[in-house]
Enzyme design. Structure first.
Site, short mmCIF file in Angstrom:
data_model
loop_
_atom_site.label_atom_id
_atom_site.label_comp_id
_atom_site.label_asym_id
_atom_site.label_seq_id
_atom_site.Cartn_x
_atom_site.Cartn_y
_atom_site.Cartn_z
CB CYS A 79 25.74 45.03 59.65
SG CYS A 79 26.67 43.50 59.38
CG HIS A 135 38.02 41.23 59.06
ND1 HIS A 135 38.70 40.06 59.30
CD2 HIS A 135 37.64 41.18 57.76
CE1 HIS A 135 38.74 39.34 58.20
NE2 HIS A 135 38.10 39.98 57.26
CB CYS A 191 26.11 37.34 57.18
SG CYS A 191 24.90 38.61 56.73
CG HIS A 225 37.89 38.68 52.40
ND1 HIS A 225 36.67 38.15 52.79
CD2 HIS A 225 38.20 39.62 53.32
CE1 HIS A 225 36.27 38.75 53.89
NE2 HIS A 225 37.19 39.64 54.24
CD GLU A 285 31.38 38.25 52.31
OE1 GLU A 285 30.39 38.66 51.68
OE2 GLU A 285 31.85 38.82 53.30
#
Length: 239
Positions: A66, A96, A157, A185, A187
């Protein structure tokens, strides 16, 4: 901590960069190399489909990274070009993708070590360059690096940053933020660090449990046992 005020202060620092270095053309070849794979090439040559015995593999025509990920990887590659001799660290995998992370290691970008689930920043010194990955970093990590006098290259991002802005608004209005993700995780950790009161749900089943508790109440102890490691300190499900 007033996370919004901290971000404003950090963004105005001369040691902070979230726009890159304008070296896109210089790193284009490295990016192209990182995105190649013999398997992917075979799939594309055979009409996006590959058969081996009873197994059929199909590749989406729009297969790829992306925009946020491509931006993060490009900025990481640019960082080494811009700082050819400085020590460069990254707080986690940039994305990842093993080949991309291995390529960064070949460029002498060092990854922060994790001991017992805790990142060890002890070797990071003033003047070192630290890359924040596409998933972001916790506000506590940013504060530590800023106070240590590091140059911070933030590849987070923008769509992730937008979520941080949302949970900060929830905090202002004393709302509970429901965060969808895996508790450990990076994020999720980063997002929760910008939140006030929060609860992390992994899947639809856990989301349904939360909805049922809101609408009907239930066993408080069982609920807290289930979400003990997935909520903010002092979280009260009855509120």
């Amino acid at each position: 901590m007033d996370t919004r005020a901290f971000k404003r202060s950090l963004h105005h620092s001369e040691r902070y960069n979230r726009r890159g270095f304008g070296l896109g053309e210089e790193v284009a070849g490295s990016l192209e190399q990182a995105y190649q794979s013999d398997l992917i090439a075979k799939l594309r040559e055979s009409g996006y489909e590959l058969r081996r015995g009873r197994l059929t593999i199909r590749l989406a025509e729009a297969f790829g990274f992306c925009w946020g990920v491509e931006r993060a990887v490009a900025m990481a590659y640019e960082t080494r070009r811009h700082y050819p001799t400085e020590r460069i660290w990254i707080t986690n995998e940039i994305i990842h993708n093993p080949s991309v992370n291995d390529h960064l290691r070949e460029m002498d970008v060092q990854f922060i070590q994790v001991e017992g689930g805790v990142k060890d920043f002890s070797e990071v010194a003033s003047g070192d360059v630290v890359i924040l990955p596409a998933f972001g970093a916790t506000v506590q990590e940013m504060q530590l690096l800023n106070e240590r006098g590091c140059h911070i290259v933030d590849t987070t991002c923008p769509w992730v940053s937008k979520v941080w802005n949302t949970v900060e608004k929830h905090k202002k209005h004393a709302f509970t933020s429901i965060i969808h993700g895996k508790v450990k995780h990076e994020e999720t950790l980063a997002t929760s660090s910008f939140a006030g009161t929060y609860l992390v749900v992994l899947d639809m089943a856990e989301a349904q449990m939360v909805c049922d508790y809101i609408l009907e109440g239930g066993d408080r102890h069982a609920f807290m046992d289930r979400f003990a490691k997935a909520c903010s300190p002092g979280f009260d499900p009855d509120r």
